[in-house]
Scaffold this active site. Structure first.
Site, short mmCIF file in Angstrom:
data_model
loop_
_atom_site.label_atom_id
_atom_site.label_comp_id
_atom_site.label_asym_id
_atom_site.label_seq_id
_atom_site.Cartn_x
_atom_site.Cartn_y
_atom_site.Cartn_z
N ASP A 180 1.03 -1.32 -0.08
CA ASP A 180 0.04 -0.03 -0.03
C ASP A 180 0.77 1.22 -0.02
O ASP A 180 2.21 1.16 -0.02
CB ASP A 180 -0.98 -0.05 1.10
CG ASP A 180 -2.27 0.42 0.92
OD1 ASP A 180 -2.50 1.37 0.02
OD2 ASP A 180 -3.39 -0.21 1.54
N TRP A 227 -2.41 3.48 -5.92
CA TRP A 227 -3.70 4.33 -6.03
C TRP A 227 -3.72 5.11 -7.48
O TRP A 227 -4.62 5.87 -7.71
CB TRP A 227 -3.93 5.28 -4.95
CG TRP A 227 -3.76 4.60 -3.52
CD1 TRP A 227 -3.89 3.72 -3.18
CD2 TRP A 227 -3.24 5.61 -2.73
NE1 TRP A 227 -3.55 3.29 -1.72
CE2 TRP A 227 -3.23 4.60 -1.38
CE3 TRP A 227 -2.82 6.88 -2.30
CZ2 TRP A 227 -2.74 5.13 -0.12
CZ3 TRP A 227 -2.49 7.39 -1.10
CH2 TRP A 227 -2.33 6.31 -0.09
N GLY A 228 -2.84 4.89 -8.41
CA GLY A 228 -2.50 5.61 -9.72
C GLY A 228 -2.14 7.10 -9.39
O GLY A 228 -2.79 7.91 -10.34
N ASP A 252 -9.51 3.92 -3.84
CA ASP A 252 -10.23 2.77 -3.30
C ASP A 252 -11.87 2.74 -4.00
O ASP A 252 -12.36 3.71 -4.08
CB ASP A 252 -10.49 3.01 -1.91
CG ASP A 252 -9.43 2.40 -1.23
OD1 ASP A 252 -8.42 2.20 -1.87
OD2 ASP A 252 -9.13 2.42 0.02
#
Length: 528
Positions: A124, A169-170, A191
């Site tokens: 993450d 997350w781009g 998300d």
């Protein structure tokens, strides 16, 4: 394919626990999901204690996981499943203020994951630049590949083959370029939310990544919300199908339990034909080949093994819609044999125009075989550079950023609507015949929904196109990647042309206070 604890259990209250992991792992086996390919079982954020041991290793929370990581891995392996672990490329795990992640501990943590028997790592991006700010989308370094590359190298140096799932997350314009080289999958978006809008948001963000998708490198559209009772049954089919055709990992987020998850949802998750498209050995993502924004439907298509093709008609409307696809003009197909995937029914030979009435929020998926390609395809009839057009209002010619445009081109930016309403007007556009024409619009949109992902962000910018003073028609332009060439343009059909070289085409933003995507230019094709 597998199951992850986050969507159903979060990071806390209850968060992942040994009992929860074992129950859902057993559910995969009992319901036969493991035989369909759902193998990886992952406790997400909240699994570890708030300290490292004397050797600097991460430690399992003894209350939630009294048997520890090695025992959990052994249990999963004993069921014939794979053990997924979770950490992050920041100071702390997401959803916490003190649970260690792996920044500056990559070598130690990689070796520790191996000692537990881990088979995959979801990595993450929280606390990426500060140990006090959990989510940061803008500071220098938050989108940097360096932290993820460091862990990739640490994993590669171990004795175990561990699937690496980048969850960045781009953030930034080039994640597909670098992440596809180091990771088995990479998250392309913020998300997923528990609503239909998030399906539209994420679908619009996945469009450019087909350029980087290949065997062992897949765009991750986030975990599935099928079974969480937040979508209708038709919407769940749409969601699962759209993820499948784009080759996103299929990670179940609902409890794998027939007493907690609707049977209709479980049936969607176990659809063998849709799974086969997702797991096709070619590993090729579909492309958005046509968009009909005002009518609210798309055509998506991509290659499958065995000289087959998957074609999906996506109805975004909240009501039914009768759609029509010219197989030759849109897909380059003269004829084919079709199978309706969700209906599990052979349609037989199709040719010419394919028509279908779609239900609200339906994704109609066809698999085509025995394909005969069309000898007639749209012919390019001229390219028009936006910087040579007449600009008005706030519209302005600007140089492309490095790598954004081919060297010969600049772009037109600041195409806004409001007090300084902008227009980009092309005069003297040629067409050999009157009527509808296919336009290939080259654009740049990197207005990514990050901080506004849950408050209406769509990953689109709207732009209207009007021909010869006719009604301006709206088009929703998706995320384009870092440059217009990467996206391979948006193909749209626009009516109102007349034969000859005196046509006028005008582009502008759609509504007050909004901006259109940057415009590089467009190409006219001789037939739609």
């Amino acid at each position: 394919m597998g199951w992850n604890s986050y969507n159903a259990y979060g990071c806390d209250n209850p968060g992942p626990t040994e009992a929860i992991l074992k129950a859902n792992a057993q559910g995969l086996v009992t319901l036969g999901f493991d035989k369909l390919g759902y193998k990886y079982v992952t406790p997400d954020c909240g699994w570890d204690a708030n300290y490292r041991d004397s050797s600097g290793r991460q430690v399992w929370n003894a209350t939630r996981f009294p048997s520890g990581g090695k025992a959990l891995g052994d249990y999963l392996h004993g069921l014939g499943l794979k053990f997924g672990v979770y950490s992050g490329a920041g100071y702390y795990q997401c959803g916490s203020t003190d649970l260690p992640a792996s920044l500056n501990h990559e070598t130690t943590d990689a070796a520790t994951f191996v000692s537990w028997g881990a088979d995959s790592l979801k990595y993450d991006n929280c606390y990426s630049t500060s140990n006090t700010t959990m989510v940061d989308y803008t500071s220098e370094g938050t989108g940097s590949p360096t932290r993820f590359q460091t862990m990739a190298s640490a994993l590669a140096a171990t004795s175990r083959d561990i699937v690496f799932q980048v969850c960045q997350w781009g953030v930034g314009q080039d994640i597909g370029t670098w992440a596809s080289k180091i990771a088995d999958s990479w998250r392309i978006s913020n998300d997923i939310s528990d609503n239909w809008l998030s399906i539209w948001r994420i679908t619009n963000q996945v469009v450019p990544y087909y350029q980087h998708t290949t065997i062992g490198a897949y765009p991750d559209m986030d975990m599935l919300i099928v079974g969480l009772k937040v979508l209708s049954e038709e919407e769940e089919r749409f969601h699962f199908g759209m993820w499948a055709i784009n080759k996103s990992p299929l990670i179940i987020g609902a409890p794998v339990d027939s007493t907690k998850t609707p049977s209709s949802s479980l049936a969607i998750l176990e659809n063998k034909e849709v799974i086969a498209i997702n797991q096709d050995p070619l590993g090729k993502q579909v492309q958005l080949v046509r968009r009909y924004t005002e009518e609210e439907w798309d055509v998506w298509a991509g290659e499958l093994s065995g000289s087959r093709m998957v074609v999906a008609l996506a109805n975004w409307k909240s009501g039914s819609s009768c759609v029509s696809v010219d197989l030759g003009a849109v897909l380059g197909i003269s004829s084919a044999t079709a199978r309706d995937v969700w209906a599990a029914k052979d349609i037989g030979a199709i040719s010419g125009t394919y028509q279908k009435t779609l239900k609200a929020h339906q994704l109609h998926i066809l698999v085509l075989s025995n394909i005969v390609k069309s000898p007639v395809t749209p012919k390019p009839a001229g390219y028009y550079n936006a910087t040579e057009a007449k600009l008005s209002g706030s519209a302005a010619k600007v140089a492309c950023s490095s790598g954004q445009c081919l060297p010969a081109y600049s772009k037109v930016s600041n195409i806004g609507q409001g007090a300084a309403a902008a227009a980009v007007t092309f005069n003297n556009i040629s067409a050999s015949t009157s009527g509808k024409k296919l336009l290939g619009v080259d654009f740049i949109n990197y207005d990514v929904a990050l901080s506004n992902a849950w408050s209406g962000g769509t990953n689109t910018r709207n732009m209207t196109i009007a021909v010869n003073g006719g009604k301006a028609k709206r088009w929703a332009f998706p995320i384009s990647g870092g440059d217009w060439y990467e996206t391979s343009r948006l193909m749209v059909e626009v009516d109102g042309f007349k034969a000859g070289g005196s046509n006028q085409v005008v582009f502008h933003a759609y509504s007050s206070g909004t901006y259109a995507p940057d415009l590089v230019g467009f190409e006219v094709f001789d037939s739609a």
